[in-house]
Every structure is written in structure tokens, then in C-alpha cells.
Motif scaffolding. Sequence first.
Motif, PDB file in Angstrom:
ATOM      1  N   PHE A  43     -62.234 -37.634 -22.792  1.00  0.00           N
ATOM      2  CA  PHE A  43     -61.217 -37.879 -23.818  1.00  0.00           C
ATOM      3  C   PHE A  43     -59.821 -37.597 -23.268  1.00  0.00           C
ATOM      4  O   PHE A  43     -58.896 -38.401 -23.438  1.00  0.00           O
ATOM      5  N   ALA A  44     -59.652 -36.468 -22.599  1.00  0.00           N
ATOM      6  CA  ALA A  44     -58.329 -36.129 -22.044  1.00  0.00           C
ATOM      7  C   ALA A  44     -57.878 -37.168 -21.028  1.00  0.00           C
ATOM      8  O   ALA A  44     -56.705 -37.572 -21.014  1.00  0.00           O
ATOM      9  N   LEU A  45     -58.790 -37.617 -20.181  1.00  0.00           N
ATOM     10  CA  LEU A  45     -58.419 -38.598 -19.160  1.00  0.00           C
ATOM     11  C   LEU A  45     -58.061 -39.934 -19.802  1.00  0.00           C
ATOM     12  O   LEU A  45     -57.142 -40.627 -19.340  1.00  0.00           O
ATOM     13  N   ALA A  46     -58.776 -40.316 -20.863  1.00  0.00           N
ATOM     14  CA  ALA A  46     -58.463 -41.571 -21.546  1.00  0.00           C
ATOM     15  C   ALA A  46     -57.090 -41.501 -22.207  1.00  0.00           C
ATOM     16  O   ALA A  46     -56.303 -42.455 -22.132  1.00  0.00           O
ATOM     17  N   VAL A  47     -56.771 -40.379 -22.846  1.00  0.00           N
ATOM     18  CA  VAL A  47     -55.441 -40.214 -23.436  1.00  0.00           C
ATOM     19  C   VAL A  47     -54.387 -40.278 -22.338  1.00  0.00           C
ATOM     20  O   VAL A  47     -53.313 -40.872 -22.520  1.00  0.00           O
ATOM     21  N   GLY A  48     -54.695 -39.701 -21.180  1.00  0.00           N
ATOM     22  CA  GLY A  48     -53.759 -39.720 -20.062  1.00  0.00           C
ATOM     23  C   GLY A  48     -53.455 -41.121 -19.558  1.00  0.00           C
ATOM     24  O   GLY A  48     -52.378 -41.358 -19.002  1.00  0.00           O
ATOM     25  N   ARG A  49     -54.369 -42.051 -19.756  1.00  0.00           N
ATOM     26  CA  ARG A  49     -54.111 -43.436 -19.364  1.00  0.00           C
ATOM     27  C   ARG A  49     -53.278 -44.180 -20.401  1.00  0.00           C
ATOM     28  O   ARG A  49     -52.782 -45.275 -20.117  1.00  0.00           O
ATOM     29  N   ARG A  80     -48.198 -30.129 -26.622  1.00  0.00           N
ATOM     30  CA  ARG A  80     -49.039 -30.475 -27.768  1.00  0.00           C
ATOM     31  C   ARG A  80     -50.470 -30.619 -27.293  1.00  0.00           C
ATOM     32  O   ARG A  80     -50.726 -30.910 -26.125  1.00  0.00           O
ATOM     33  N   ALA A  81     -51.392 -30.436 -28.231  1.00  0.00           N
ATOM     34  CA  ALA A  81     -52.790 -30.696 -27.917  1.00  0.00           C
ATOM     35  C   ALA A  81     -52.954 -32.159 -27.530  1.00  0.00           C
ATOM     36  O   ALA A  81     -52.255 -33.034 -28.048  1.00  0.00           O
ATOM     37  N   VAL A  82     -53.849 -32.439 -26.611  1.00  0.00           N
ATOM     38  CA  VAL A  82     -54.085 -33.813 -26.167  1.00  0.00           C
ATOM     39  C   VAL A  82     -54.520 -34.674 -27.352  1.00  0.00           C
ATOM     40  O   VAL A  82     -55.440 -34.327 -28.086  1.00  0.00           O
ATOM     41  N   GLY A  83     -53.810 -35.797 -27.524  1.00  0.00           N
ATOM     42  CA  GLY A  83     -54.157 -36.697 -28.610  1.00  0.00           C
ATOM     43  C   GLY A  83     -53.809 -36.162 -29.979  1.00  0.00           C
ATOM     44  O   GLY A  83     -54.423 -36.569 -30.971  1.00  0.00           O
ATOM     45  N   LEU A  84     -52.826 -35.260 -30.061  1.00  0.00           N
ATOM     46  CA  LEU A  84     -52.446 -34.680 -31.347  1.00  0.00           C
ATOM     47  C   LEU A  84     -52.206 -35.808 -32.355  1.00  0.00           C
ATOM     48  O   LEU A  84     -51.466 -36.744 -32.099  1.00  0.00           O
ATOM     49  N   GLY A  85     -52.850 -35.704 -33.500  1.00  0.00           N
ATOM     50  CA  GLY A  85     -52.753 -36.746 -34.508  1.00  0.00           C
ATOM     51  C   GLY A  85     -54.023 -37.567 -34.635  1.00  0.00           C
ATOM     52  O   GLY A  85     -54.316 -38.106 -35.699  1.00  0.00           O
TER      53      GLY A  85
END
Length: 363
Positions: A43-49, A80-85
Amino acid sequence: MDISVHRTGELSAADRAAWTALQSAAPVPGAAELGNPFLAPEFALAVGRCRRGVRIAVVREGGEPVAYFPFQRTATGVGRAVGLGVSDAQGVVHRPGFTWDARELLRACGLAVFEYDHLVAGQRPFEAYASGTFASPVIDVDRGYDVYLAGLRERSPKFTRTTLAKERRLGRDVGGVRYVHDERDPAVLRTLMGWKSAQYRRTGRGDRFAHEWITGLAHQLFHTRSGPFAGILSVLYAGRRPVAAHFGLRTGRVLACWFPAYDPAFAKYSPGLVLHLRMAEAAAAEGIGHLDLGRGRKEYKDALKTREIQVSEGWVTRRHPVAVGHRARRAPARALRNAVVARPELFDPADRWLKRWGKIRSK
């Protein structure tokens, strides 16, 4: 304790494997919520893209990784937390018994402040700064679907009887009801997004799929398969037509519910409720322990849940002018929203107003 900070593209395969291994060990007492897929490296890596500023802090003791802390950082040091929202579980993924100093971690990450809104339980160094704690309903299926359904019948006999009767009537009126737990057709994902966008507009809410990064994130995760992690599109069909769908994320023991929606033309059959019962049945068959319905007040969650877990929101701050300014901007709006949501005498009129506004906006 050694803390290093990496861009998502710099995270090694060994670190990804170690991170996943920490999640796999999460069912031990005191760390059960760390198994949530929103805390997975995928999830974190996908948000990073999809978003700038995503970083991963790796904490090592004696050269061995003991914790992973994903976050998003601005140039001014706002974290912020990754993907906040859109993320329903946030925090530090760590080995059992590990603890940390919250401000020391922020200092190592170059952050003046770290904001979260779905901090999972057990994150004591961060929980000390929480401004509120909220219920997140779950459906336990670790003892099997039959046990869950029997409990549902006992708790809510009329609800269960009516929902199952509507499923049968849907089959008679429209065509044979068929459930696909892991649909791989991306066209159906686009259909779900269209339903969900219309629902957001109809109820006066902001359309998340109007944001390109959220749409891109969902598509990326739909195509992600890595060990226990996967994006799962579940679909209820009547005849050959999809009538309800849900896109969520799973790890070894948790199915995180994320984007459910249905075709309003079939609303009288309650296809969303039928879909969730089918999801629970399929999840139990796959060895999932529980479905996390996510924070938020919804009638269907109250009807389906077996219990609630707790998530928190708040800010960890260091003595820094950026932290003071960020909190001053964000705190009033968040406090007002929570006050309205927590009080039926405020929430119900606000919800009705939003729906009226949504009808006007949708014309």
C-alpha cells in the motif's frame, strides 16, 4: 536504535520481506491490528507511485529491522500518514514488544508534525498525542461463516431474514444470483467507480474518484498481487448484470473493506447487504479472520458487525513553528466535524441537508 529514511523506490526486497514478516506475526497479543493491509508495504509503495513525498523509516537494532514507519512529508516538514484521507489503518509496523520515542522518531524523519486519523490500537507513543478515539466495526469470521450467520440471526433476526429473502427475490425477478469474490475484469472496477462517484454526489459528499491520484491508486492496487497482499474486487451479479460491487484490500488474516457501491436501480433488493454477506462467507472460506468495515457511522455496519476495534486521530508535534501553524489550521475543522458526527441531533439534520444538496447538484 538506528533509523534510516528511504524513498519508496529505495526500499530493498529484503526490507519488504521483513516488513511483511512483521505483519504476519501480528496476530500475537498486543499487535493484532498491525495485520491490516493498509499497513502493508504494497500500500505504501503504491501511494508512493501516485503521490510525492512518501518515505519509509526503517528502525534497526543490532543490524536487524524491528520497525517500519511509512509517512508522507512536505518540503516544510509537515508529515501525514500515508494515504491520509483514504487509508483506514495507520501507524508503525513493529516486532512484538518494540517501543519508540515519538518525537525522536519525528526528528529522525525530518518532521515537525505527524498527523494521523486512523491510528491502530497499540501505538502508545503516538496515542499519547491523540485528540480522539473512534469505533471501527468488524465482522469476525475466524470461527467460520455458519457461526457468524447464526450469531447474526440471534442478534438481528428480522434483519437477517429480510436480507436473505431479498436475495432470493432478486434471483426470481432479475436472474440467477451469482457472486464472484475475486473478479479480474477491470471494466467492472470502472463500473464500481462510476456507482461510487454517483453515490458521493447524490449524498452531497466529495467525490474521491474525482481525484486522479485516488483513481490511479485503486487501479494499481487492483493489479497488485504480492504474497498475502492483494486488491480484491468482489461482485454480486443478477443474471449477467453486476448489481453490487466492492473493492478492498486483503492480507493473510484481514479483508479491509474500502469502496462498496451498488446499482441504484436495484436498491429495493438491498444488494449491498447481500454482497457483504457473500463477502463474509468467501473470506471465511479463505481463512480470513475478520473483515474491517472501517471507521464511520453507517446503519449497515451496525447491522453486520460482531464487535468494534478502536482507531485514533491526532498530531504528534515537536517544538517547531511549522507544527504550530499546521495544527492551528487543521484542528478547528476536524473538531467541528467530529462534534457533528458524534451527536445525532446535529448529524441527522446535516446528513439530510447534504443529501438535498446532492440531489440539486446531480440534476
